[in-house]
Design a protein around this motif. Structure first.
Motif, PDB file in Angstrom:
ATOM      1  N   VAL A  84     -51.734 102.666 -30.970  1.00 56.09           N
ATOM      2  CA  VAL A  84     -52.630 103.585 -30.411  1.00 56.09           C
ATOM      3  C   VAL A  84     -53.854 103.719 -31.443  1.00 56.09           C
ATOM      4  N   SER A  85     -55.050 103.273 -30.964  1.00 62.21           N
ATOM      5  CA  SER A  85     -56.171 103.072 -31.816  1.00 62.21           C
ATOM      6  C   SER A  85     -56.700 104.451 -32.546  1.00 62.21           C
ATOM      7  N   ARG A  86     -57.031 104.317 -33.597  1.00 63.21           N
ATOM      8  CA  ARG A  86     -57.529 105.503 -34.219  1.00 63.21           C
ATOM      9  C   ARG A  86     -58.442 106.595 -33.307  1.00 63.21           C
ATOM     10  N   GLN A  87     -59.336 105.933 -32.771  1.00 65.29           N
ATOM     11  CA  GLN A  87     -60.372 106.716 -31.766  1.00 65.29           C
ATOM     12  C   GLN A  87     -59.515 107.402 -30.541  1.00 65.29           C
ATOM     13  N   PHE A  88     -58.399 107.062 -30.419  1.00 63.58           N
ATOM     14  CA  PHE A  88     -57.706 107.548 -29.129  1.00 63.58           C
ATOM     15  C   PHE A  88     -56.734 108.288 -29.435  1.00 63.58           C
ATOM     16  N   VAL A  89     -56.389 108.428 -30.800  1.00 62.05           N
ATOM     17  CA  VAL A  89     -55.422 109.434 -31.438  1.00 62.05           C
ATOM     18  C   VAL A  89     -55.473 111.041 -31.038  1.00 62.05           C
ATOM     19  N   LYS A  90     -56.492 111.526 -31.376  1.00 63.99           N
ATOM     20  CA  LYS A  90     -57.026 112.883 -30.914  1.00 63.99           C
ATOM     21  C   LYS A  90     -56.781 113.081 -29.474  1.00 63.99           C
TER      22      LYS A  90
END
Length: 256
Positions: free
Chosen positions: A242-248
């Motif tokens: 899971v890429s950081r930008q998609f975590v939230k």
């Protein structure tokens, strides 16, 4: 001009009857028959017919599902529905650019249908037909998700996959693969196209190369520099980044 026709019906007698009636026309060539929706899609991909005489009521994959799937073809055949429904029931499917035949088939009615086909092929205007198919797809979004299938073209056949059986999809090299609980399939879709096709199901982009089914996530664990790793519920307990930008957005989707 030779008009290539595919006949699709789960009743062999109905196929035989229609083939005989169509054989009376010199310009008609019946290039194949299919007895169910899956076989129909395979032959449509391989034979590229101009016309498909398509039964509506068939087991597993019905005629409407086949028609919706044809939206993805660059070259779309004309559809002529063949059905045992009465005129009131068939009214919902009648538009100017398409025809239908009621069973048992009437020879004069079949001949009129053929003349209509010739006219449309000589003066092609499929706009109304495509608009109607788009309405079919939109209408299917309101139906049970279990009735929709994803068509995946393999080497010799077309496979219809229930999206609920897909664990995740991922890009590998120039191809996109679909991982189900049982198998892994290589598709001709881009990940963006696949994401659009599955937008009415519980799929979420977690990485530029991964699309996951939210219903099949087993756990989500921190990994590195704000990124996460998903463990999926397939037998292999596949790991998906899971890429950081998609975590939230993913945490929001999972209500975490």
């Amino acid at each position: 001009m030779t008009i290539k026709v595919l006949i699709v019906d789960d009743e062999s007698l109905a196929r035989d009857e229609l083939r005989y009636l169509l054989s009376q026309e010199d310009e008609i060539e019946v290039v194949g028959e299919a007895e169910n929706g899956e076989e129909a899609l395979t032959k449509i991909f391989n034979l590229n017919p101009d016309i498909v005489f398509l039964d509506i009521q068939m087991p597993k994959v019905d005629g409407l599902t086949v028609a919706r799937t044809l939206l993805d073809l660059k070259k779309k055949p004309f559809i002529i529905f063949a059905t045992a429904y009465d005129q009131h029931a068939i009214h919902a499917f009648e538009v100017n650019a398409i025809d239908y035949l009621l069973k048992p088939f009437d020879e004069d009615r079949v001949m009129k249908t053929i003349e209509k086909i010739k006219e449309k092929l000589n003066h092609p205007n499929q706009e109304v037909f495509f608009k109607w198919l788009e309405q079919l797809r939109e209408g299917s979004n309101q139906q049970s998700k279990h009735t929709s299938k994803l068509a995946v073209q393999l080497e010799e056949r077309v496979l219809l996959i229930d999206p609920n059986d897909i664990v995740y999809a991922f890009r590998e090299g120039r191809g996109v693969l679909i991982k189900t609980f049982a198998e892994t399939y290589t598709t001709k879709y881009t990940l963006q196209v696949l994401e659009e096709k599955l937008k009415n199901f519980s799929f979420f982009r977690v990485h530029r190369s991964y699309l996951v089914n939210l219903n099949h996530i087993q756990e989500m664990t921190p990994w590195f520099n704000g990124a996460y790793t998903l463990t999926m519920k397939d037998q292999q307990q596949s790991k998906v980044p899971v890429s950081r930008q998609f975590v939230k957005p993913l945490r929001d989707a999972l209500e975490l």
